[in-house]
Write a protein that holds these residues in place. Structure first.
Motif, PDB file in Angstrom:
ATOM      1  N   ALA A 274     -13.379   4.302 -14.112  1.00  0.00           N
ATOM      2  CA  ALA A 274     -12.589   4.929 -13.046  1.00  0.00           C
ATOM      3  C   ALA A 274     -13.377   4.871 -11.747  1.00  0.00           C
ATOM      4  O   ALA A 274     -14.603   5.016 -11.737  1.00  0.00           O
ATOM      5  N   ILE A 275     -12.665   4.642 -10.652  1.00  0.00           N
ATOM      6  CA  ILE A 275     -13.265   4.682  -9.321  1.00  0.00           C
ATOM      7  C   ILE A 275     -12.521   5.724  -8.500  1.00  0.00           C
ATOM      8  O   ILE A 275     -11.297   5.639  -8.323  1.00  0.00           O
ATOM      9  N   VAL A 276     -13.270   6.712  -8.028  1.00  0.00           N
ATOM     10  CA  VAL A 276     -12.718   7.753  -7.165  1.00  0.00           C
ATOM     11  C   VAL A 276     -12.969   7.343  -5.716  1.00  0.00           C
ATOM     12  O   VAL A 276     -14.107   7.064  -5.332  1.00  0.00           O
ATOM     13  N   SER A 277     -11.917   7.278  -4.936  1.00  0.00           N
ATOM     14  CA  SER A 277     -12.023   6.905  -3.523  1.00  0.00           C
ATOM     15  C   SER A 277     -11.846   8.150  -2.669  1.00  0.00           C
ATOM     16  O   SER A 277     -10.948   8.961  -2.921  1.00  0.00           O
ATOM     17  N   ILE A 278     -12.678   8.274  -1.649  1.00  0.00           N
ATOM     18  CA  ILE A 278     -12.660   9.488  -0.828  1.00  0.00           C
ATOM     19  C   ILE A 278     -11.422   9.559   0.054  1.00  0.00           C
ATOM     20  O   ILE A 278     -10.983  10.639   0.439  1.00  0.00           O
ATOM     21  N   THR A 279     -10.807   8.412   0.374  1.00  0.00           N
ATOM     22  CA  THR A 279      -9.557   8.388   1.132  1.00  0.00           C
ATOM     23  C   THR A 279      -8.613   7.358   0.513  1.00  0.00           C
ATOM     24  O   THR A 279      -9.038   6.492  -0.266  1.00  0.00           O
ATOM     25  N   ASP A 280      -7.351   7.422   0.901  1.00  0.00           N
ATOM     26  CA  ASP A 280      -6.379   6.434   0.428  1.00  0.00           C
ATOM     27  C   ASP A 280      -6.680   5.034   0.964  1.00  0.00           C
ATOM     28  O   ASP A 280      -6.479   4.041   0.260  1.00  0.00           O
ATOM     29  N   ILE A 281      -7.117   4.946   2.222  1.00  0.00           N
ATOM     30  CA  ILE A 281      -7.438   3.634   2.788  1.00  0.00           C
ATOM     31  C   ILE A 281      -8.511   2.959   1.957  1.00  0.00           C
ATOM     32  O   ILE A 281      -8.445   1.760   1.646  1.00  0.00           O
ATOM     33  N   VAL A 282      -9.515   3.740   1.564  1.00  0.00           N
ATOM     34  CA  VAL A 282     -10.565   3.211   0.692  1.00  0.00           C
ATOM     35  C   VAL A 282      -9.985   2.801  -0.655  1.00  0.00           C
ATOM     36  O   VAL A 282     -10.294   1.726  -1.191  1.00  0.00           O
ATOM     37  N   ALA A 283      -9.120   3.624  -1.223  1.00  0.00           N
ATOM     38  CA  ALA A 283      -8.526   3.319  -2.528  1.00  0.00           C
ATOM     39  C   ALA A 283      -7.724   2.029  -2.489  1.00  0.00           C
ATOM     40  O   ALA A 283      -7.754   1.231  -3.445  1.00  0.00           O
ATOM     41  N   LEU A 284      -7.023   1.801  -1.398  1.00  0.00           N
ATOM     42  CA  LEU A 284      -6.243   0.566  -1.288  1.00  0.00           C
ATOM     43  C   LEU A 284      -7.162  -0.649  -1.275  1.00  0.00           C
ATOM     44  O   LEU A 284      -6.853  -1.700  -1.859  1.00  0.00           O
ATOM     45  N   GLY A 285      -8.324  -0.516  -0.617  1.00  0.00           N
ATOM     46  CA  GLY A 285      -9.298  -1.601  -0.642  1.00  0.00           C
ATOM     47  C   GLY A 285      -9.868  -1.813  -2.035  1.00  0.00           C
ATOM     48  O   GLY A 285     -10.109  -2.955  -2.452  1.00  0.00           O
ATOM     49  N   VAL A 286     -10.095  -0.721  -2.773  1.00  0.00           N
ATOM     50  CA  VAL A 286     -10.574  -0.826  -4.154  1.00  0.00           C
ATOM     51  C   VAL A 286      -9.550  -1.576  -5.000  1.00  0.00           C
ATOM     52  O   VAL A 286      -9.905  -2.460  -5.802  1.00  0.00           O
ATOM     53  N   LEU A 287      -8.281  -1.250  -4.846  1.00  0.00           N
ATOM     54  CA  LEU A 287      -7.228  -1.952  -5.593  1.00  0.00           C
ATOM     55  C   LEU A 287      -7.222  -3.438  -5.249  1.00  0.00           C
ATOM     56  O   LEU A 287      -6.993  -4.284  -6.128  1.00  0.00           O
ATOM     57  N   ASP A 288      -7.463  -3.773  -3.988  1.00  0.00           N
ATOM     58  CA  ASP A 288      -7.528  -5.177  -3.592  1.00  0.00           C
ATOM     59  C   ASP A 288      -8.647  -5.894  -4.351  1.00  0.00           C
ATOM     60  O   ASP A 288      -8.469  -7.010  -4.844  1.00  0.00           O
ATOM     61  N   ALA A 289      -9.806  -5.243  -4.425  1.00  0.00           N
ATOM     62  CA  ALA A 289     -10.955  -5.851  -5.105  1.00  0.00           C
ATOM     63  C   ALA A 289     -10.675  -6.034  -6.596  1.00  0.00           C
ATOM     64  O   ALA A 289     -11.013  -7.073  -7.182  1.00  0.00           O
TER      65      ALA A 289
END
Length: 364
Positions: A274-289
Protein backbone atom coordinates in the motif's frame (compact mmCIF):
# COMPACT_ATOMS: atom_id res chain seq x y z
CA UNK A 1 -2.54 71.42 -34.83
CA UNK A 2 -6.17 72.15 -35.50
CA UNK A 3 -8.31 74.20 -33.18
CA UNK A 4 -10.34 71.09 -32.47
CA UNK A 5 -7.27 69.13 -31.44
CA UNK A 6 -6.03 72.01 -29.35
CA UNK A 7 -9.38 72.15 -27.60
CA UNK A 8 -9.20 68.44 -26.88
CA UNK A 9 -5.68 68.81 -25.48
CA UNK A 10 -6.54 71.51 -22.98
CA UNK A 11 -9.94 70.16 -22.01
CA UNK A 12 -10.12 69.45 -18.29
CA UNK A 13 -11.97 66.50 -16.74
CA UNK A 14 -14.87 67.61 -14.63
CA UNK A 15 -14.35 67.52 -10.86
CA UNK A 16 -16.71 67.01 -8.01
CA UNK A 17 -16.66 70.77 -7.35
CA UNK A 18 -17.35 71.74 -10.97
CA UNK A 19 -20.16 69.20 -11.22
CA UNK A 20 -21.73 70.56 -8.03
CA UNK A 21 -21.52 74.08 -9.44
CA UNK A 22 -23.10 73.01 -12.71
CA UNK A 23 -26.00 71.42 -10.84
CA UNK A 24 -26.34 74.12 -8.22
CA UNK A 25 -26.01 71.63 -5.38
CA UNK A 26 -23.45 70.95 -2.66
CA UNK A 27 -20.45 68.69 -3.15
CA UNK A 28 -21.89 66.42 -0.44
CA UNK A 29 -24.98 65.92 -2.61
CA UNK A 30 -22.83 64.86 -5.56
CA UNK A 31 -20.80 62.52 -3.34
CA UNK A 32 -23.97 60.97 -1.92
CA UNK A 33 -25.18 60.17 -5.42
CA UNK A 34 -22.29 57.70 -5.65
CA UNK A 35 -21.61 56.62 -2.09
CA UNK A 36 -24.92 57.05 -0.22
CA UNK A 37 -27.72 56.96 -2.80
CA UNK A 38 -30.33 56.39 -0.09
CA UNK A 39 -29.79 60.00 1.01
CA UNK A 40 -31.15 61.39 -2.29
CA UNK A 41 -34.40 61.13 -4.14
CA UNK A 42 -34.22 58.87 -7.20
CA UNK A 43 -34.88 61.86 -9.44
CA UNK A 44 -32.06 63.99 -7.99
CA UNK A 45 -29.57 61.13 -8.06
CA UNK A 46 -30.36 60.40 -11.70
CA UNK A 47 -29.93 64.09 -12.57
CA UNK A 48 -26.50 64.06 -10.91
CA UNK A 49 -25.45 60.91 -12.78
CA UNK A 50 -26.74 62.18 -16.13
CA UNK A 51 -24.91 65.49 -15.75
CA UNK A 52 -21.74 63.71 -14.63
CA UNK A 53 -21.85 61.58 -17.75
CA UNK A 54 -22.37 64.62 -19.99
CA UNK A 55 -19.47 66.50 -18.41
CA UNK A 56 -17.16 63.49 -18.26
CA UNK A 57 -16.95 63.29 -14.47
CA UNK A 58 -15.48 59.84 -13.67
CA UNK A 59 -16.83 59.57 -10.11
CA UNK A 60 -15.12 59.90 -6.73
CA UNK A 61 -11.45 58.95 -6.53
CA UNK A 62 -11.47 55.44 -4.98
CA UNK A 63 -8.00 55.89 -3.46
CA UNK A 64 -8.96 59.17 -1.80
CA UNK A 65 -12.18 57.66 -0.55
CA UNK A 66 -10.39 54.63 0.94
CA UNK A 67 -8.02 56.97 2.78
CA UNK A 68 -10.92 59.03 4.08
CA UNK A 69 -13.02 56.13 5.38
CA UNK A 70 -9.96 54.00 6.23
CA UNK A 71 -11.31 51.04 4.29
CA UNK A 72 -9.90 49.50 1.13
CA UNK A 73 -12.96 47.40 0.30
CA UNK A 74 -10.87 44.30 -0.37
CA UNK A 75 -9.64 41.13 1.36
CA UNK A 76 -6.09 39.93 0.89
CA UNK A 77 -5.37 36.22 0.32
CA UNK A 78 -1.80 35.34 1.24
CA UNK A 79 -0.55 32.34 -0.74
CA UNK A 80 2.61 30.42 -0.01
CA UNK A 81 2.95 29.62 -3.72
CA UNK A 82 3.20 31.68 -6.88
CA UNK A 83 -0.06 33.17 -8.13
CA UNK A 84 -0.43 30.61 -10.92
CA UNK A 85 -0.76 27.90 -8.25
CA UNK A 86 -4.12 29.31 -7.16
CA UNK A 87 -5.53 28.61 -10.62
CA UNK A 88 -3.68 25.34 -11.28
CA UNK A 89 -4.07 23.30 -8.11
CA UNK A 90 -7.64 21.93 -7.85
CA UNK A 91 -7.70 22.16 -4.05
CA UNK A 92 -6.65 25.81 -4.16
CA UNK A 93 -9.20 26.51 -6.90
CA UNK A 94 -12.04 25.13 -4.77
CA UNK A 95 -10.86 27.08 -1.73
CA UNK A 96 -10.58 30.25 -3.81
CA UNK A 97 -14.13 29.78 -5.07
CA UNK A 98 -15.48 29.58 -1.53
CA UNK A 99 -13.57 32.66 -0.41
CA UNK A 100 -14.75 34.54 -3.49
CA UNK A 101 -18.37 33.69 -2.67
CA UNK A 102 -17.96 35.15 0.82
CA UNK A 103 -16.44 38.30 -0.67
CA UNK A 104 -19.28 38.59 -3.18
CA UNK A 105 -21.84 38.33 -0.39
CA UNK A 106 -20.08 41.14 1.47
CA UNK A 107 -19.55 43.19 -1.72
CA UNK A 108 -15.80 43.44 -1.29
CA UNK A 109 -12.94 42.63 -3.61
CA UNK A 110 -10.26 39.96 -3.34
CA UNK A 111 -6.53 40.63 -3.76
CA UNK A 112 -4.18 37.66 -4.27
CA UNK A 113 -0.80 38.23 -2.62
CA UNK A 114 2.00 35.72 -3.34
CA UNK A 115 4.35 34.91 -0.47
CA UNK A 116 7.26 33.06 -2.01
CA UNK A 117 10.42 33.08 0.09
CA UNK A 118 13.93 33.00 -1.33
CA UNK A 119 16.10 35.05 -3.65
CA UNK A 120 13.70 34.65 -6.57
CA UNK A 121 10.60 35.01 -4.43
CA UNK A 122 8.34 37.87 -3.41
CA UNK A 123 9.34 40.99 -1.52
CA UNK A 124 7.61 41.03 1.92
CA UNK A 125 7.02 44.73 1.31
CA UNK A 126 4.26 43.66 -1.08
CA UNK A 127 2.35 42.35 1.93
CA UNK A 128 3.08 45.45 3.98
CA UNK A 129 1.76 47.73 1.19
CA UNK A 130 -1.27 45.69 0.14
CA UNK A 131 -4.39 47.86 0.30
CA UNK A 132 -6.71 45.43 2.10
CA UNK A 133 -8.98 45.46 5.15
CA UNK A 134 -7.77 42.06 6.37
CA UNK A 135 -5.91 38.92 5.38
CA UNK A 136 -6.75 35.26 4.85
CA UNK A 137 -3.51 33.31 5.27
CA UNK A 138 -3.70 30.06 3.31
CA UNK A 139 -1.52 27.15 4.44
CA UNK A 140 1.71 28.86 5.47
CA UNK A 141 4.70 27.08 7.02
CA UNK A 142 5.78 27.76 10.56
CA UNK A 143 8.01 30.82 10.96
CA UNK A 144 7.21 32.30 7.54
CA UNK A 145 8.38 35.93 7.26
CA UNK A 146 5.33 36.95 5.25
CA UNK A 147 3.01 35.73 7.98
CA UNK A 148 4.84 37.86 10.50
CA UNK A 149 4.48 40.86 8.20
CA UNK A 150 0.72 40.26 8.14
CA UNK A 151 0.54 39.93 11.92
CA UNK A 152 2.43 43.20 12.32
CA UNK A 153 -0.37 45.05 10.49
CA UNK A 154 -3.38 46.30 12.50
CA UNK A 155 -5.95 44.39 10.43
CA UNK A 156 -7.96 41.24 11.18
CA UNK A 157 -6.45 37.94 10.04
CA UNK A 158 -7.72 34.40 9.55
CA UNK A 159 -5.32 31.47 9.19
CA UNK A 160 -6.48 28.50 7.12
CA UNK A 161 -4.96 25.04 7.73
CA UNK A 162 -1.61 26.15 9.10
CA UNK A 163 0.05 27.23 11.24
CA UNK A 164 -2.49 26.55 13.98
CA UNK A 165 -2.44 28.32 17.32
CA UNK A 166 -1.29 31.78 16.23
CA UNK A 167 -2.02 34.14 19.12
CA UNK A 168 -5.07 36.34 18.63
CA UNK A 169 -5.91 34.99 15.18
CA UNK A 170 -9.01 33.15 13.96
CA UNK A 171 -8.46 29.68 12.46
CA UNK A 172 -10.26 27.47 9.93
CA UNK A 173 -9.26 23.89 9.20
CA UNK A 174 -9.93 20.18 9.58
CA UNK A 175 -8.52 17.61 11.97
CA UNK A 176 -5.90 16.20 9.61
CA UNK A 177 -4.55 13.76 12.19
CA UNK A 178 -7.95 12.23 12.97
CA UNK A 179 -8.84 12.00 9.28
CA UNK A 180 -5.61 10.18 8.50
CA UNK A 181 -6.16 7.83 11.42
CA UNK A 182 -9.51 6.83 9.90
CA UNK A 183 -7.93 6.28 6.49
CA UNK A 184 -5.03 4.27 7.97
CA UNK A 185 -7.41 2.06 9.94
CA UNK A 186 -9.15 1.26 6.68
CA UNK A 187 -5.84 -0.01 5.28
CA UNK A 188 -5.00 -1.87 8.48
CA UNK A 189 -8.40 -3.58 8.44
CA UNK A 190 -7.62 -4.74 4.90
CA UNK A 191 -4.49 -6.42 6.22
CA UNK A 192 -1.85 -3.96 5.03
CA UNK A 193 1.31 -3.80 7.12
CA UNK A 194 3.99 -3.05 4.51
CA UNK A 195 3.13 0.57 3.78
CA UNK A 196 5.04 3.33 2.03
CA UNK A 197 4.33 7.07 1.89
CA UNK A 198 4.72 9.63 -0.88
CA UNK A 199 4.43 13.16 0.50
CA UNK A 200 4.34 16.68 -0.79
CA UNK A 201 6.95 19.00 0.74
CA UNK A 202 7.43 18.45 4.47
CA UNK A 203 9.14 21.81 4.99
CA UNK A 204 9.85 24.85 2.78
CA UNK A 205 13.40 23.58 2.11
CA UNK A 206 11.89 20.59 0.35
CA UNK A 207 14.11 17.72 -0.75
CA UNK A 208 13.50 14.96 -3.28
CA UNK A 209 14.21 11.74 -1.45
CA UNK A 210 13.46 9.73 1.67
CA UNK A 211 12.74 11.93 4.69
CA UNK A 212 14.48 10.96 7.91
CA UNK A 213 12.61 10.60 11.19
CA UNK A 214 14.21 13.83 12.46
CA UNK A 215 13.09 15.72 9.36
CA UNK A 216 9.56 14.46 9.82
CA UNK A 217 9.50 15.59 13.46
CA UNK A 218 10.71 19.07 12.47
CA UNK A 219 8.25 19.42 9.59
CA UNK A 220 7.51 23.08 8.92
CA UNK A 221 4.16 22.24 7.34
CA UNK A 222 1.85 21.28 10.20
CA UNK A 223 -0.72 19.66 7.89
CA UNK A 224 1.83 17.17 6.56
CA UNK A 225 3.21 16.55 10.03
CA UNK A 226 -0.26 15.81 11.42
CA UNK A 227 -1.16 13.49 8.56
CA UNK A 228 2.06 11.55 8.97
CA UNK A 229 1.46 11.37 12.71
CA UNK A 230 -2.05 9.95 12.19
CA UNK A 231 -0.66 7.23 9.95
CA UNK A 232 2.13 6.47 12.42
CA UNK A 233 -0.28 6.06 15.32
CA UNK A 234 -2.51 3.68 13.39
CA UNK A 235 0.35 1.49 12.20
CA UNK A 236 2.10 1.38 15.56
CA UNK A 237 -1.21 0.29 17.12
CA UNK A 238 -0.96 -2.96 15.12
CA UNK A 239 2.74 -3.47 15.73
CA UNK A 240 4.25 -1.78 12.68
CA UNK A 241 7.30 0.28 13.64
CA UNK A 242 7.44 3.71 12.03
CA UNK A 243 11.09 3.18 11.11
CA UNK A 244 9.81 0.48 8.75
CA UNK A 245 7.63 3.00 6.87
CA UNK A 246 9.59 4.84 4.14
CA UNK A 247 8.49 8.42 3.48
CA UNK A 248 9.39 9.78 0.06
CA UNK A 249 9.35 13.60 0.09
CA UNK A 250 8.66 15.57 -3.08
CA UNK A 251 9.77 19.15 -3.70
CA UNK A 252 6.23 20.16 -4.71
CA UNK A 253 2.66 18.93 -4.83
CA UNK A 254 3.02 17.85 -8.44
CA UNK A 255 1.64 14.82 -10.27
CA UNK A 256 4.69 14.20 -12.47
CA UNK A 257 7.08 14.51 -9.54
CA UNK A 258 4.85 12.14 -7.58
CA UNK A 259 5.14 9.53 -10.32
CA UNK A 260 8.92 9.84 -10.18
CA UNK A 261 8.91 9.65 -6.38
CA UNK A 262 6.70 6.57 -6.41
CA UNK A 263 9.15 4.93 -8.79
CA UNK A 264 12.03 5.60 -6.38
CA UNK A 265 9.97 4.20 -3.51
CA UNK A 266 9.07 1.03 -5.40
CA UNK A 267 12.66 0.49 -6.50
CA UNK A 268 13.89 0.70 -2.91
CA UNK A 269 10.96 -1.14 -1.29
CA UNK A 270 9.45 -3.57 -3.81
CA UNK A 271 7.60 -5.46 -1.05
CA UNK A 272 5.10 -2.65 -0.30
CA UNK A 273 1.40 -3.52 -0.54
CA UNK A 274 0.00 0.00 0.00
CA UNK A 275 1.12 3.55 -0.73
CA UNK A 276 -0.37 6.38 1.30
CA UNK A 277 -0.26 9.73 -0.51
CA UNK A 278 -0.42 12.95 1.47
CA UNK A 279 -2.59 14.63 -1.21
CA UNK A 280 -4.77 13.52 -4.11
CA UNK A 281 -2.43 15.13 -6.65
CA UNK A 282 0.36 12.95 -5.28
CA UNK A 283 -1.90 9.88 -5.34
CA UNK A 284 -2.73 10.45 -8.99
CA UNK A 285 0.99 10.53 -9.78
CA UNK A 286 1.45 7.29 -7.82
CA UNK A 287 -1.30 5.66 -9.89
CA UNK A 288 0.48 6.83 -13.05
CA UNK A 289 3.70 5.16 -11.90
CA UNK A 290 1.94 1.90 -11.02
CA UNK A 291 0.17 1.83 -14.38
CA UNK A 292 3.45 2.34 -16.20
CA UNK A 293 4.99 -0.60 -14.31
CA UNK A 294 2.01 -2.86 -14.89
CA UNK A 295 1.16 -3.10 -11.18
CA UNK A 296 -2.54 -3.82 -10.67
CA UNK A 297 -4.54 -1.58 -8.32
CA UNK A 298 -5.82 -2.71 -5.86
CA UNK A 299 -5.00 -6.39 -6.45
CA UNK A 300 -1.25 -5.85 -6.06
CA UNK A 301 -1.11 -2.37 -4.54
CA UNK A 302 -3.59 -0.19 -2.67
CA UNK A 303 -3.34 3.59 -3.04
CA UNK A 304 -4.93 6.38 -0.98
CA UNK A 305 -5.08 10.17 -1.26
CA UNK A 306 -6.32 13.12 0.75
CA UNK A 307 -8.60 16.07 -0.24
CA UNK A 308 -11.06 14.54 -2.75
CA UNK A 309 -10.40 16.88 -5.66
CA UNK A 310 -12.56 16.29 -8.78
CA UNK A 311 -9.99 14.03 -10.50
CA UNK A 312 -9.95 11.75 -7.44
CA UNK A 313 -13.49 10.60 -8.16
CA UNK A 314 -12.63 10.06 -11.84
CA UNK A 315 -9.73 7.84 -10.78
CA UNK A 316 -11.95 5.99 -8.26
CA UNK A 317 -9.44 6.97 -5.58
CA UNK A 318 -9.95 6.10 -1.93
CA UNK A 319 -9.30 9.34 -0.11
CA UNK A 320 -10.34 11.76 2.62
CA UNK A 321 -12.89 14.32 1.54
CA UNK A 322 -12.42 17.71 3.08
CA UNK A 323 -14.84 20.58 2.28
CA UNK A 324 -12.43 22.79 0.34
CA UNK A 325 -14.97 25.29 -0.95
CA UNK A 326 -16.69 25.52 2.43
CA UNK A 327 -13.29 26.13 4.01
CA UNK A 328 -12.80 29.18 1.81
CA UNK A 329 -16.26 30.52 2.53
CA UNK A 330 -15.82 30.00 6.29
CA UNK A 331 -12.53 31.90 6.24
CA UNK A 332 -14.12 34.81 4.40
CA UNK A 333 -17.12 34.92 6.70
CA UNK A 334 -14.95 34.97 9.81
CA UNK A 335 -12.76 37.73 8.43
CA UNK A 336 -15.67 39.88 7.30
CA UNK A 337 -17.68 39.41 10.49
CA UNK A 338 -17.57 42.81 12.19
CA UNK A 339 -19.15 41.71 15.47
CA UNK A 340 -17.26 41.80 18.75
CA UNK A 341 -14.46 39.22 19.05
CA UNK A 342 -13.68 38.60 22.73
CA UNK A 343 -11.35 35.74 21.79
CA UNK A 344 -9.94 34.12 18.66
CA UNK A 345 -12.43 31.83 16.96
CA UNK A 346 -11.76 28.35 15.59
CA UNK A 347 -13.96 26.71 12.99
CA UNK A 348 -13.15 23.04 12.44
CA UNK A 349 -14.87 21.47 9.46
CA UNK A 350 -15.60 17.77 8.94
CA UNK A 351 -13.35 15.53 6.86
CA UNK A 352 -14.71 12.11 5.87
CA UNK A 353 -13.20 8.89 4.59
CA UNK A 354 -14.36 8.04 1.06
CA UNK A 355 -13.70 4.40 0.10
CA UNK A 356 -13.47 3.74 -3.62
CA UNK A 357 -11.78 1.21 -5.89
CA UNK A 358 -8.06 1.87 -5.27
CA UNK A 359 -7.94 -0.03 -1.97
CA UNK A 360 -8.44 -3.73 -1.38
CA UNK A 361 -7.18 -6.62 0.74
CA UNK A 362 -3.44 -6.92 1.10
CA UNK A 363 -2.06 -9.56 -1.29
CA UNK A 364 -0.90 -12.81 0.30
Amino acid sequence: MTAQHAGQRIRRTATLASLAAELGVSRTTVSNAYNRPDQLSPQLRQRVLDTAKRLGYPGPDPVARSLRIRRAGAVGLLLTERLSYAFRDPGAVAFLEGLSLACEDARVGLLLVPAVEGASGTDPAVVARAAVDGFVVYSMPEGNEFLQTVLDRPVPTVVVDEPAGVDGVDFVGVDDRAAMIALARHLVDLGHRRVGVVSSAISPDATFGFASRDRQRAAGYHVVRNRLDGLRRSLEAVGVGWDDVPVMELPANDRQLAAQGAGKLLDAYPDRTAIVSITDIVALGVLDALSERGISVPAQMSVTGFDDVPDAALAHLTTVRQPLREKGRAAGELLLDTSERPAPRTRMLTADLVVRATTGPAPE
